[in-house]
Design a protein around this motif. Sequence first.
Motif, PDB file in Angstrom:
ATOM      1  N   THR A  99     -24.396  31.217  23.190  1.00 34.68           N
ATOM      2  CA  THR A  99     -23.118  31.084  24.021  1.00 34.68           C
ATOM      3  C   THR A  99     -22.223  30.395  23.408  1.00 34.68           C
ATOM      4  OG1 THR A  99     -24.592  31.663  26.132  1.00 34.68           O
ATOM      5  CG2 THR A  99     -22.322  30.681  26.318  1.00 34.68           C
ATOM      6  N   GLU A 100     -22.299  29.357  23.078  1.00 38.61           N
ATOM      7  CA  GLU A 100     -21.542  28.160  22.334  1.00 38.61           C
ATOM      8  C   GLU A 100     -20.866  28.935  21.221  1.00 38.61           C
ATOM      9  OE1 GLU A 100     -23.324  24.397  21.783  1.00 38.61           O
ATOM     10  OE2 GLU A 100     -23.767  24.241  23.808  1.00 38.61           O
ATOM     11  N   ALA A 101     -22.018  29.732  20.230  1.00 34.27           N
ATOM     12  CA  ALA A 101     -21.399  30.284  19.051  1.00 34.27           C
ATOM     13  C   ALA A 101     -20.438  31.471  19.303  1.00 34.27           C
ATOM     14  CB  ALA A 101     -22.548  30.749  18.133  1.00 34.27           C
ATOM     15  N   LEU A 102     -20.855  32.089  20.340  1.00 34.03           N
ATOM     16  CA  LEU A 102     -19.852  33.236  20.843  1.00 34.03           C
ATOM     17  C   LEU A 102     -18.381  32.735  21.260  1.00 34.03           C
ATOM     18  CD1 LEU A 102     -22.459  35.474  22.300  1.00 34.03           C
ATOM     19  CD2 LEU A 102     -21.035  36.172  20.169  1.00 34.03           C
ATOM     20  N   GLU A 103     -18.488  31.714  21.997  1.00 35.85           N
ATOM     21  CA  GLU A 103     -17.150  31.073  22.379  1.00 35.85           C
ATOM     22  C   GLU A 103     -16.437  30.284  21.216  1.00 35.85           C
ATOM     23  OE1 GLU A 103     -18.561  28.009  24.987  1.00 35.85           O
ATOM     24  OE2 GLU A 103     -19.021  29.180  26.594  1.00 35.85           O
ATOM     25  N   LEU A 104     -16.966  30.008  19.948  1.00 32.67           N
ATOM     26  CA  LEU A 104     -16.460  29.419  18.980  1.00 32.67           C
ATOM     27  C   LEU A 104     -16.039  30.733  18.272  1.00 32.67           C
ATOM     28  CD1 LEU A 104     -16.515  26.789  17.477  1.00 32.67           C
ATOM     29  CD2 LEU A 104     -18.167  27.836  16.071  1.00 32.67           C
ATOM     30  N   LEU A 105     -16.454  31.795  18.184  1.00 33.10           N
ATOM     31  CA  LEU A 105     -15.772  32.904  17.586  1.00 33.10           C
ATOM     32  C   LEU A 105     -14.786  33.425  18.471  1.00 33.10           C
ATOM     33  CD1 LEU A 105     -19.296  34.893  16.274  1.00 33.10           C
ATOM     34  CD2 LEU A 105     -17.703  33.455  14.915  1.00 33.10           C
ATOM     35  N   ARG A 188     -26.198  24.082   9.175  1.00 28.56           N
ATOM     36  CA  ARG A 188     -27.482  23.375   9.500  1.00 28.56           C
ATOM     37  C   ARG A 188     -26.995  21.982   9.884  1.00 28.56           C
ATOM     38  NH1 ARG A 188     -29.013  25.438   4.652  1.00 28.56           N
ATOM     39  NH2 ARG A 188     -29.096  23.375   3.732  1.00 28.56           N
ATOM     40  N   THR A 189     -25.987  21.182   9.208  1.00 27.52           N
ATOM     41  CA  THR A 189     -25.762  19.955   9.433  1.00 27.52           C
ATOM     42  C   THR A 189     -25.115  19.519  10.815  1.00 27.52           C
ATOM     43  OG1 THR A 189     -25.142  19.392   7.249  1.00 27.52           O
ATOM     44  CG2 THR A 189     -24.163  17.895   8.682  1.00 27.52           C
ATOM     45  N   ALA A 190     -24.229  20.886  11.286  1.00 28.30           N
ATOM     46  CA  ALA A 190     -23.778  20.566  12.635  1.00 28.30           C
ATOM     47  C   ALA A 190     -24.741  21.022  13.740  1.00 28.30           C
ATOM     48  CB  ALA A 190     -22.563  22.095  12.640  1.00 28.30           C
ATOM     49  N   LEU A 191     -25.517  21.787  13.445  1.00 23.73           N
ATOM     50  CA  LEU A 191     -26.588  22.130  14.554  1.00 23.73           C
ATOM     51  C   LEU A 191     -27.776  20.765  14.556  1.00 23.73           C
ATOM     52  CD1 LEU A 191     -27.735  25.851  13.581  1.00 23.73           C
ATOM     53  CD2 LEU A 191     -26.408  24.956  15.578  1.00 23.73           C
ATOM     54  N   ALA A 192     -27.681  20.151  13.344  1.00 19.76           N
ATOM     55  CA  ALA A 192     -28.647  18.971  13.526  1.00 19.76           C
ATOM     56  C   ALA A 192     -27.972  17.881  14.504  1.00 19.76           C
ATOM     57  CB  ALA A 192     -28.963  18.444  12.068  1.00 19.76           C
ATOM     58  N   ALA A 193     -26.495  17.812  14.303  1.00 21.21           N
ATOM     59  CA  ALA A 193     -25.931  16.610  14.944  1.00 21.21           C
ATOM     60  C   ALA A 193     -25.471  17.399  16.422  1.00 21.21           C
ATOM     61  CB  ALA A 193     -24.574  16.526  14.385  1.00 21.21           C
ATOM     62  N   GLY A 194     -25.886  18.583  16.806  1.00 19.44           N
ATOM     63  CA  GLY A 194     -25.707  18.822  18.214  1.00 19.44           C
ATOM     64  C   GLY A 194     -24.341  19.499  18.451  1.00 19.44           C
ATOM     65  N   SER A 195     -23.660  19.736  17.393  1.00 17.85           N
ATOM     66  CA  SER A 195     -22.081  20.221  17.641  1.00 17.85           C
ATOM     67  C   SER A 195     -21.595  21.089  16.829  1.00 17.85           C
ATOM     68  CB  SER A 195     -21.278  18.783  17.447  1.00 17.85           C
ATOM     69  OG  SER A 195     -19.949  19.169  17.428  1.00 17.85           O
ATOM     70  N   LEU A 196     -21.552  22.413  17.314  1.00 20.96           N
ATOM     71  CA  LEU A 196     -20.785  23.560  16.408  1.00 20.96           C
ATOM     72  C   LEU A 196     -19.604  23.105  16.231  1.00 20.96           C
ATOM     73  CD1 LEU A 196     -22.432  26.897  18.012  1.00 20.96           C
ATOM     74  CD2 LEU A 196     -22.879  25.995  15.559  1.00 20.96           C
ATOM     75  N   ALA A 197     -18.852  22.713  17.195  1.00 19.12           N
ATOM     76  CA  ALA A 197     -17.414  22.165  16.817  1.00 19.12           C
ATOM     77  C   ALA A 197     -17.398  21.533  15.558  1.00 19.12           C
ATOM     78  CB  ALA A 197     -16.879  21.422  18.019  1.00 19.12           C
ATOM     79  N   PHE A 199     -19.007  22.196  12.788  1.00 19.97           N
ATOM     80  CA  PHE A 199     -19.168  22.909  11.778  1.00 19.97           C
ATOM     81  C   PHE A 199     -17.718  23.574  11.510  1.00 19.97           C
ATOM     82  CE2 PHE A 199     -19.500  27.806  10.803  1.00 19.97           C
ATOM     83  CZ  PHE A 199     -19.909  27.639   9.471  1.00 19.97           C
ATOM     84  N   VAL A 200     -16.871  23.780  12.419  1.00 24.02           N
ATOM     85  CA  VAL A 200     -15.440  24.168  12.324  1.00 24.02           C
ATOM     86  C   VAL A 200     -14.590  23.153  11.545  1.00 24.02           C
ATOM     87  CG1 VAL A 200     -13.224  24.820  13.443  1.00 24.02           C
ATOM     88  CG2 VAL A 200     -15.410  25.738  14.302  1.00 24.02           C
ATOM     89  N   ALA A 201     -14.660  21.701  12.122  1.00 27.52           N
ATOM     90  CA  ALA A 201     -14.023  20.545  11.599  1.00 27.52           C
ATOM     91  C   ALA A 201     -14.408  20.224  10.185  1.00 27.52           C
ATOM     92  CB  ALA A 201     -14.624  19.460  12.515  1.00 27.52           C
ATOM     93  N   GLU A 202     -15.447  20.537   9.640  1.00 26.30           N
ATOM     94  CA  GLU A 202     -16.055  20.165   8.361  1.00 26.30           C
ATOM     95  C   GLU A 202     -15.678  21.498   7.569  1.00 26.30           C
ATOM     96  OE1 GLU A 202     -17.355  17.688   6.787  1.00 26.30           O
ATOM     97  OE2 GLU A 202     -16.938  16.674   8.674  1.00 26.30           O
ATOM     98  N   SER A 203     -15.403  22.624   8.045  1.00 23.63           N
ATOM     99  CA  SER A 203     -14.815  23.757   7.209  1.00 23.63           C
ATOM    100  C   SER A 203     -13.447  23.950   7.084  1.00 23.63           C
ATOM    101  CB  SER A 203     -15.430  25.027   8.010  1.00 23.63           C
ATOM    102  OG  SER A 203     -16.978  25.237   8.165  1.00 23.63           O
TER     103      SER A 203
END
Length: 492
Positions: A99-105, A188-197, A199-203
């Motif tokens: 759900t969080e991933a789809l909200e991100l997309l 993987r790093t973002a998921l390990a940290a519990g924050s998909l947000a 992933f965007v910030a690092e990208s």
Amino acid sequence: MAWLRNRVRAARLLAVCACCALVGGAAPTLAAPPPRPAPEPTTEAGRTLKSLLDTAALGSAATYAHLGLRAGAGVLLFYTHNDYQPIWTQEAGWNQGATEALELLAKAPEYGLCREDYQWKQLRGLPDSLRQLAGNRQRGPLLADFELRLTDALLRYGIHLRGGRRLAGTLAPEPAGSSSAEAASRLRTALAAGSLAGFVAESEPTGRAYQQLRRAWAAALAAACPEDSARLLTGGQALFRQVAINLERLRWEAAPDSEYAVVNIPAFQLQLVRGGQVVQTHRVVVGKPEMPTPTLDSRIIVFVTSPEWRVPYSIAVNELLPEIQRDPGFLADNDYELRNAANQRVNPWRVRWQRVTPETFHYTIRQTAGRSNALGRVVFYFPNRHTVFLHDTPARTVFSRPDRALSHGCVRLEKPLALAAYLLRREGTEATLRPALSGPTRHEKRRFDLRRGLPVHFRYYTCAGENGQLRRYADIYGKDQALLDAFFPPQP
């Protein structure tokens, strides 16, 4: 439902092929075993994912094509590191992470990207698809298919955020390659940290111009009413398209220097940036559309005060020759010297100018230092194949014009002495500038070589952010259309 049935059949067929290859294929060739083989998945879902991603039967390209994966290598690496266990799905359907991933997309347009590039509509329809399926035999393949394609969508999202959707300069689609492996690592790093947000910030790129435009676009969306905001986020909206292609241009750039000068050609502006802050802003004059200023990256390594101007041949024959033919005194009136091929001065009154054509013009023209010199009091040089440079100009009133695409390609600078002083201040020799521009030797040429130099970038942004505000500029060279056609092709 036809799309759904095709996806399920493809997933089941690929799983069968992979299993056949494992138990009934040709005898394996002798090869060194991998140093650390992945453990066998302990769940049915994990075994399904592993069999789907097994490239032994069809090869990697065909396997990924069957699965509809555009970043297949990264997807495989992602699940290999996770022992092929699902991340986004469970037996009942998707989980909170999905759900969080789809909200991100769904937020892709806020970054100048299009949801449709990540199959957002199809992916978010999984619950409805599961309800329409009869029997449990079809649920497993569908969940596995959803799992892989959601990961693929996220990796491509990360790839596009980092480096753009197209290859710079060619507009060819960006091949995933090693970038998908980097995106998988960030995910993987973002998921390990519990924050998909995260992933965007690092990208996302960290450059000042990119971040300023992104924030200004976000502020524009926040300030609009809900109806207008929804309209702004559609691919058919002109402002969204303009923001999108300029964010793409910014993603193509290398990581910024800590200190640099940047010319935005459509904005007719040069900025000096240090530590992410603008320390000087200059109006500039850039090349006219038929003689455009190029985009480039270089380093200011020298500047010259009281320069002599060697008139380029094209300007000499196309612009000065007609003036000389009307009145040879034009040269002396504007501090020009005429020289022959042996570099000897020539008296222009002794030349039969009416017989001279561009093809028979075998002279060079130089303009001595002084009040009339086209380069003004100072010129800044940096290596580039276009032989363009930054310089002063005696025509100061031109900077008050809103449209300043007027030069032959070089960039005229509004406050050149401020730039010169800044460069010498970095060298610790600012005091040496004043004598070079005043006193009895003020028209004597002097060269200042810079030990440190300063990175300089010529850019073409028709949309930019400044202090949280969107700034839109005229597409003076018509460069936007090719990007618009590539990113937003007409719908059939």
